[in-house]
Design a protein around this motif. Structure first.
Motif: not given
Ligand code: FES
Length: 100
Positions: A60-61, A63-64, A43-44, A41, A78
């Protein structure tokens, strides 16, 4: 275009993590259409093979929950994060991706 997997090995509304030219690539199928994207991902760095596939053409990830378009890689909520996606071609029962 490089061979990635057999089409029959990727379940509809499912995923399959493969290695293409030494690089992990996540294959995703929704409504019979196959997509390919990077494994981490943007993002992180959560592993996207654990992602949820609930909407056609999106992932959809785990984690978040950021959702990414599997064609453009865009994240609607985002926009500063973009998932890397790869062109896919299906030839018979074989999936090919373009990592270039
Ligand atoms: S690590 Fe994927 S949304 Fe945060």
């Amino acid at each position: 275009m490089v061979f990635a997997a057999k089409l029959s090995k990727v379940p509809d509304w499912g995923k399959k993590l493969v290695e293409v030219e030494g690089q992990p690539v996540l294959l995703v199928k929704t409504k019979g259409v196959v997509y390919a994207c990077e494994r981490e991902c943007p993002h992180q760095g959560a592993p996207m093979e654990g992602a949820l596939v609930k909407e056609a053409g999106r992932i959809s990830c785990p984690r978040h929950g950021f959702r990414f378009d599997l064609v453009t890689g865009a994240c609607q909520e985002h926009p500063e994060f973009t998932l890397r996606t790869y062109p896919v071609e299906v030839r018979g029962d074989e999936i090919y991706v373009d990592l270039a």
